[in-house]
Enzyme design. Structure first.
Site, PDB file in Angstrom:
ATOM      1  N   ARG A 141     -28.510   7.825  37.142  1.00 48.30           N
ATOM      2  CA  ARG A 141     -28.605   8.323  35.866  1.00 48.30           C
ATOM      3  C   ARG A 141     -29.953   8.781  35.701  1.00 48.30           C
ATOM      4  NH1 ARG A 141     -24.062   6.901  35.341  1.00 48.30           N
ATOM      5  NH2 ARG A 141     -23.226   4.931  34.498  1.00 48.30           N
TER       6      ARG A 141
ATOM      7  N   HIS B 221     -22.644  15.628  34.365  1.00 44.06           N
ATOM      8  CA  HIS B 221     -22.468  14.362  34.623  1.00 44.06           C
ATOM      9  C   HIS B 221     -21.095  14.371  34.979  1.00 44.06           C
ATOM     10  CE1 HIS B 221     -23.068   9.954  33.494  1.00 44.06           C
ATOM     11  NE2 HIS B 221     -22.303   9.909  34.454  1.00 44.06           N
TER      12      HIS B 221
END
Ligand SMILES: NC(=O)C1=CN([C@@H]2O[C@H](COP(=O)(O)OP(=O)(O)OC[C@H]3O[C@@H](n4cnc5c(N)ncnc54)[C@H](OP(=O)(O)O)[C@@H]3O)[C@@H](O)[C@H]2O)C=CC1
Ligand SMILES: O=C(O)C(=O)CO
EC number: 1.1.1.79
Length: 313
Positions: A228, A276
């Site tokens: 993250r 991502h």
């Protein structure tokens, strides 16, 4: 059995039909605002609060990804979103470990074989063989050694690199040295040349990759963030690249996504960026896993994959 589904971007029809096939006795429907009809299970990603709140009869909620930080942060703002006692499950692997292995192994080999240096030399039309890196100087350290980190560690050990991992509890992965707990973080970092992050986003891990941590790595280190964006203090990484402490970085996740146009990360010559996608949810494998878990719950068994609300992952 009634199952409700909500995902802002997935192909809903594919999931409704797929889950129906997996569990022929079930009725699977897309949840719409105002739908208060009974449900036994909910499959969700970024669920609206009203989808789950008040549903005391739910037997399980399934997050359609591995990380549950977005659901848990919403739960913090709306504590009654998940009725007390309803278990929250997340996807364990379901095809994501292989994707993480592909991503991490290919980039480690890229750095190890100095392809980034040769690319820079190519820009100057320079034919210049460089010294090889030695495996013994290329210790790889996994921050986070769970379902994904553990598999990535094993695949890199198979390439003959010295591999170590850091987690809350001790691990026994073949060919991987395990460090556990805050007290062993320093020993884990000392000598680590390539740092790969696969921690969950929790209050204990936010901002963990900062100047203090980066300074403890081996010189000319490499950093890969696959977990993250909030784990990494981006300005500290830029400073470490500037000082030469860090030689290169590969980032898949960012504090703000999509990464804003004005971010200095875009233009940095020694930072590689992907949007991502290090590991995405594979519908077929995910549906098989969820159906198996539902069958276990229905049989009174205790399936794995339940999120600890206490630990936050
Ligand atoms: N970029 C992408 O495309 C994707 C990113 N992800 C990210 O990857 C993360 C990891 O996924 P997954 O492997 O399935 O998760 P797991 O929960 O299986 O593993 C998490 C690991 O982190 C360790 N850990 C947690 N908190 C701490 C702490 N405070 N100190 C030390 N170690 C800690 C755990 O230790 P222990 O084993 O002892 O509990 C465990 O080893 C997800 O949370 C998600 O954010 C996931 C999928 C795709
Ligand atoms: O499953 C997750 O947590 C993801 O980040 C998917 O991209």
């Amino acid at each position: 059995m009634d199952i409700i589904f909500h995902h802002p971007t997935f192909n809903t029809q594919l999931w409704l039909e797929g889950m129906q096939q997996q569990l022929p006795g079930a009725t699977v429907r897309q949840w719409h605002p105002g739908d208060n009809q009974p449900a036994d299970y909910a499959l969700v990603w970024h669920p609206p609060v009203e989808m789950l709140s008040g549903r005391e009869t739910l037997k399980g909620v399934f997050a359609l990804g591995a990380g549950v930080d977005s659901i848990l942060s919403k739960l913090q703002a709306h504590p009654d979103m998940l009725p007390a006692g309803v278990p929250l499950f997340r996807l364990e692997d379901t095809g994501m470990a292989l994707q993480m292995q592909e991503y991490a192994v290919s980039q480690v080999l890229h750095w190890f074989r100095r392809f980034d240096d040769y690319q820079a030399l190519k820009q100057q039309s320079k034919w210049q063989p460089l010294d090889d890196y030695r495996r013994e100087d290329f210790t790889i350290g996994l921050l986070g050694a769970g379902v994904l980190g553990g598999k990535v560690a094993e695949s890199l050990a198979a390439w003959g690199f010295p591999v170590r991992c850091w987690s809350r509890s001790k691990k026994e992965y073949p060919g991987v040295t395990s460090f556990a707990g805050t007290e062993q973080l320093g020993d884990f970092l000392k000598g680590t040349r390539v740092l790969i992050n696969l921690l969950p986003n929790t209050p204990q891990t936010v901002g963990i990759i900062n100047s203090q941590l980066l300074n403890q790595l081996a010189d000319e280190a490499f950093v890969m963030n696959l977990a993250r964006g909030v784990h990494l203090v981006e300005s500290d990484l830029l400073a470490a690249l500037e000082s030469g402490k860090v030689k290169g970085a590969m980032l898949d996740v960012f504090a703000k996504e999509p990464l804003p146009m004005e971010s200095p990360l875009w233009k940095h010559p020694r930072i590689a960026i992907t949007p991502h996608l290090a590991a995405v949810t594979r519908p077929q494998e995910a549906m098989e896993y969820i159906a198996k878990t539902i069958r276990q719950i229905e049989n009174g068994e205790s399936p794995s994959g339940q999120v600890s609300l206490h630990h936050g992952y």
